[in-house]
Design an enzyme around this catalytic site. Structure first.
Site, PDB file in Angstrom:
ATOM      1  N   ARG A  62       0.808  -1.215   0.000  1.00  0.00           N
ATOM      2  CA  ARG A  62       0.000   0.000   0.000  1.00  0.00           C
ATOM      3  C   ARG A  62       0.846   1.273   0.000  1.00  0.00           C
ATOM      4  O   ARG A  62       0.687   2.139  -0.855  1.00  0.00           O
ATOM      5  CB  ARG A  62      -0.866  -0.039   1.254  1.00  0.00           C
ATOM      6  CG  ARG A  62      -1.986   0.920   1.345  1.00  0.00           C
ATOM      7  CD  ARG A  62      -2.661   0.690   2.690  1.00  0.00           C
ATOM      8  NE  ARG A  62      -2.278  -0.654   3.165  1.00  0.00           N
ATOM      9  CZ  ARG A  62      -3.053  -1.714   3.098  1.00  0.00           C
ATOM     10  NH1 ARG A  62      -4.261  -1.609   2.638  1.00  0.00           N
ATOM     11  NH2 ARG A  62      -2.624  -2.881   3.527  1.00  0.00           N
ATOM     12  N   THR A  63       1.754   1.374   0.958  1.00  0.00           N
ATOM     13  CA  THR A  63       2.499   2.624   1.119  1.00  0.00           C
ATOM     14  C   THR A  63       3.352   2.899  -0.109  1.00  0.00           C
ATOM     15  O   THR A  63       3.400   4.014  -0.621  1.00  0.00           O
ATOM     16  CB  THR A  63       3.378   2.553   2.374  1.00  0.00           C
ATOM     17  OG1 THR A  63       2.545   2.258   3.492  1.00  0.00           O
ATOM     18  CG2 THR A  63       4.091   3.866   2.623  1.00  0.00           C
ATOM     19  N   LYS A  90      27.052  -8.300   5.853  1.00  0.00           N
ATOM     20  CA  LYS A  90      27.272  -8.481   4.425  1.00  0.00           C
ATOM     21  C   LYS A  90      26.658  -7.321   3.670  1.00  0.00           C
ATOM     22  O   LYS A  90      25.717  -6.701   4.123  1.00  0.00           O
ATOM     23  CB  LYS A  90      26.680  -9.808   3.954  1.00  0.00           C
ATOM     24  CG  LYS A  90      25.200  -9.933   4.236  1.00  0.00           C
ATOM     25  CD  LYS A  90      24.657 -11.235   3.706  1.00  0.00           C
ATOM     26  CE  LYS A  90      23.152 -11.339   4.003  1.00  0.00           C
ATOM     27  NZ  LYS A  90      22.569 -12.572   3.513  1.00  0.00           N
ATOM     28  N   ARG A 112      11.618   3.227   3.612  1.00  0.00           N
ATOM     29  CA  ARG A 112      11.102   2.402   4.711  1.00  0.00           C
ATOM     30  C   ARG A 112      12.237   1.510   5.168  1.00  0.00           C
ATOM     31  O   ARG A 112      12.979   0.953   4.351  1.00  0.00           O
ATOM     32  CB  ARG A 112       9.927   1.548   4.251  1.00  0.00           C
ATOM     33  CG  ARG A 112       9.562   0.496   5.304  1.00  0.00           C
ATOM     34  CD  ARG A 112       8.240  -0.141   5.038  1.00  0.00           C
ATOM     35  NE  ARG A 112       7.170   0.814   5.261  1.00  0.00           N
ATOM     36  CZ  ARG A 112       5.881   0.472   5.254  1.00  0.00           C
ATOM     37  NH1 ARG A 112       5.520  -0.784   5.020  1.00  0.00           N
ATOM     38  NH2 ARG A 112       4.955   1.380   5.474  1.00  0.00           N
ATOM     39  N   HIS A 140       5.577   6.663  11.367  1.00  0.00           N
ATOM     40  CA  HIS A 140       5.109   6.490   9.990  1.00  0.00           C
ATOM     41  C   HIS A 140       4.300   7.750   9.699  1.00  0.00           C
ATOM     42  O   HIS A 140       3.081   7.742   9.717  1.00  0.00           O
ATOM     43  CB  HIS A 140       4.251   5.224   9.907  1.00  0.00           C
ATOM     44  CG  HIS A 140       3.897   4.798   8.516  1.00  0.00           C
ATOM     45  ND1 HIS A 140       4.182   5.556   7.396  1.00  0.00           N
ATOM     46  CD2 HIS A 140       3.280   3.677   8.057  1.00  0.00           C
ATOM     47  CE1 HIS A 140       3.745   4.919   6.316  1.00  0.00           C
ATOM     48  NE2 HIS A 140       3.192   3.776   6.694  1.00  0.00           N
TER      49      HIS A 140
END
Lengths: 310, 434
Positions: A62-63, A90, A112, A140
């Site tokens: 969605r985001t 790594k 994100r 958020h």
């Protein structure tokens, strides 16, 4: 808004850093942009020639789609990178990834990341605008803002409303942004859920903690169940989803103790039958899809404002 | 690094609480030993030839400082620190001796690693006292060879960096330490309460979305360790104490007459969790920075004697471990070069006097570890620090001698420092001309 107001943020890292006039200005800007998505030609030239890069270190549907659509409706060129969870043993460091992207001269980086503070880390190291699309269990902000926009749209105001947020407050960056945002804008925020999922000091963010869900929902104007994150259940915080649903799930019965015109919101994705029964999710009181529509407008506004739109 | 036949430290203020000395006098060092201390009127024997005289008007002459909690990272993590760089940083901070923790790679859990460390330390800028592991490989399962490590030169045992989670193993460690007369140092932490925590659990961690480490993660283990010490009658030393309730427990155990000593680190009385704001990984350590009330309790414990020692928990990490996401970053900060000014801040605010400062930084660690130093007795090895309590400076990263620069005090205005450090009669640090 006074004519002297100036939106002075280069980055959007969280609602904690935004003032009440900032938030009002973002909501007003988003409201004016919302209409664009309803046109048959859904495109304005506001960000033409600008480059927007989305970097997601965590899965999202969605985001990510919302930011992408928002950027394209503003005529920006968008690019996206998916990275598996950052590993310090790594591969590339976050700073190197960011500097490499920056070297290609984008205008906005949307990120994100599973670590709280990752967007702050980025903003301190690169000169490109950073919009936090969710960092760990911190914030958020675009979700918090679209929630504010949705409530304002339905209730005509935010100040003085009773907002009940139910569920996993500890691990929810949405809850953190919402608690900060709604209390900043004058709403009364109540939280409830299993005590194992309520941070001990959450009251300091502006929320009142209720032992029972009834206490929180009683006469509420807004009810927001949060997703119970199934992936966290290796840390045994609740005995079972069944018990959760019967004590903390939002169903018809619980809804009846809220105000008759209460709205039900959810940041998605929904675990139907756990935090929310299907009939409530699909009822006329549910504004969940309206949130998603507003998300595009909020993200258009944020991108417009961070690169210097008035 | 000059080796002279004789050094005369003139007209300083000699502070030596072990010998109950606090007077303006001169101190003569000859052949690596403290030869004489005399006032202006006491001109005794003729002074030797080839003498370096240093005028120390207004400066303090104190026993060489001893840091009983340092990570030198060698062997295994030489990109962070080596015995050479770590002891140079120590000398610059006024230290003439450091006790180095066993969480190296390989772990110092047997005599061969202890010997290796001591061999590497032969030409170091400070005495190095290896601390061995309590459990083999720091695995918390079976006891390491305390006796052989002690014989090779280890001065204490600890699993520092990790708790000894198994209470029965900790009991055995205390019991077995009595055979070898070796101090057990506990890193008191209930790992099940602190796991994955990145900072103190409280308002700031909630706001920042960081997983918290509650005070009680330390306190429940402090209680266990104190109970084991009482039950076995064996001495225990508690490392890096950071909370108010831990201090209350230690105070009570001492009142009962139990053989308990404790240390704290300068950051626990200088900073609070607020320093973590904006995700500064140089303010990330374990135990984490706590709240103002804990900080005040630590200061009170330092002044009333509940805390015996200030040790730095010098924990060098390079940018590889620190310039990354906060929750991924390593715990620990460097401390050797800032301990003196930070401790002097307590003196200036009146919480401790000069003698107590010397006890905390030198006499008590010497006594607890059973090592040389801690006093300025005539005939003893010349381990001496000269402190200028007035010197003001801003800590710049470029001036840090430690190989790693992970200090939350970079950019801070500090007051007081070691001007001169002498270890066994050898000048290991000299900032007199600066």
């Amino acid at each position: 808004m006074s004519s002297e107001y100036l939106f002075a943020h280069k980055h959007i890292l969280g609602l904690d850093h935004l003032s009440v006039p900032d938030i009002e200005h973002i909501l007003n800007t988003a409201e004016s942009f919302k209409e664009i998505s309803g046109r048959s030609i859904k495109k304005v030239p506001v960000l033409r020639g600008k480059t927007v890069v989305t970097v997601f270190f965590e899965p999202s549907t969605r985001t990510r789609l919302s930011f992408d659509i928002a950027a394209k409706r503003m005529s920006a060129d968008t690019f996206s990178i998916s990275a598996s969870t950052s590993s310090t043993t790594k591969g590339e460091t976050l700073a190197d990834t960011a500097k490499n992207i920056e070297a290609m001269m984008p205008d906005i980086i949307i990120m994100r990341h599973p670590s709280s503070g990752a967007s702050n880390y980025l903003a301190n190291r690169i000169s490109t605008s950073v919009i936090n699309a969710g960092d760990g269990t911190h914030e958020h902000p675009s979700q918090g803002l679209l929630d504010l926009m949705t409530v304002k749209e339905h209730k005509g105001k935010i100040k003085g409303l009773k907002v009940a947020i139910i569920g996993d407050i500890s691990h929810s960056r949405v809850a953190h942004s919402d608690i900060i945002g709604f209390s900043k804008m004058g709403a009364n925020v109540f939280v409830s859920g299993p005590a194992t999922l309520i941070p001990k000091k959450i009251a300091h963010l502006g929320a009142t903690v209720c032992r029972t869900i009834e206490e929180a929902v009683k006469n509420a104007d807004v009810i927001m169940p949060l997703r119970i994150q199934k992936e966290r259940q290796n840390d045994p915080l609740i005995p079972s989803f069944r018990e959760y649903a019967s004590f903390f799930g939002i169903n018809r019965q619980i809804l009846q103790i809220a105000k008759p015109d209460a709205i039900v919101m959810h940041p998605g994705p929904i675990n139907r039958g756990v935090e929310l029964t299907p009939d409530v999710a699909d009822s006329f009181q549910s504004v969940i899809l309206g949130q998603v529509t507003n998300g595009v407008a909020i993200r258009m506004a944020l991108m417009y404002l961070v690169i210097g739109g008035a | 690094m000059t080796r002279l036949q004789a050094i005369l430290l003139e007209n300083g203020r000699i502070i030596d609480p072990v010998n109950r000395v606090d007077k303006k006098a001169s101190l003569l060092i000859e052949k690596g030993k403290i030869k004489a201390i005399f006032t202006r009127r006491q001109k005794t024997s003729p002074l030797p030839k080839n003498l370096l005289s240093i005028d120390l008007q207004g400066k303090w002459i104190v026993p060489g400082l001893i840091d009983m909690h340092v990570h030198l990272r060698e062997p295994g993590e030489e990109h962070k620190e080596t015995i050479e760089t770590g002891t140079r940083a120590a000398a610059a901070g006024g230290f003439t001796a450091v006790a180095c923790m066993p969480n190296t790679n390989p772990v110092n859990d047997c005599q061969s690693v202890t010997r290796l460390i001591l061999e590497k330390a032969e030409n170091a800028s400070a005495r190095v006292y290896p601390v061995g592991a309590i459990s083999k490989g720091l695995q918390g399962e079976s006891l390491a060879e305390f006796g052989e490590m002690k014989k090779a030169g280890a001065v204490a045992v600890t699993d520092d960096g990790k708790p000894v989670a198994d209470s029965q193993l900790m009991r055995r460690a205390l019991e077995y330490s009595s055979n070898h007369n070796i101090m057990v140092i506990s890193h008191s932490e209930d790992f099940s309460l602190s796991r994955n925590g990145a900072m103190n659990e409280g308002v700031v961690s909630t706001r920042m979305g960081l997983r918290g480490i509650p005070n009680l993660a330390e306190e429940v283990m402090v209680y266990r360790d104190l109970a084991l010490a009482e039950y076995t009658g064996c001495p225990i030393h508690l490392a890096h104490i950071s909370t108010q309730e831990s201090i209350r427990l230690i105070r009570f155990a001492k009142q009962k007459g139990n053989p308990v000593t404790a240390e704290t680190a300068p950051h626990y009385f200088s900073l609070t969790e607020e320093a973590v704001k904006d995700y500064d990984t140089n303010a990330k350590m374990n135990p984490p920075l706590r709240t103002q009330k804990d900080l005040e309790a630590v200061i009170k414990a330092i002044s009333d004697g509940t805390i015996d020692v200030i040790a730095t928990d010098h924990a060098p990490h390079s940018v590889l471990e620190k310039d990354i996401e906060f929750d991924q970053a390593a715990n620990g900060i460097i401390g050797l070069e800032t301990s003196v000014p930070l401790t002097l801040a307590l003196f200036r605010k009146g919480y401790i006097d000069e003698a107590r400062l010397v006890e905390l930084l030198s006499a008590n660690p010497a006594k607890i570890l059973g090592v040389k130093g801690g006093s300025l007795s005539i005939g003893s090895d010349a381990d001496i620090a000269v402190i200028d309590p007035e010197y003001r400076f801003v800590l710049h990263e470029k001036d840090i001698i430690s190989k790693s620069k992970n200090s939350p005090f970079i950019g801070a205005q500090l007051q007081g420092r070691a001007l001169l450090t002498i270890c066994a009669g050898r000048i290991t640090h000299n900032a007199l001309s600066a």
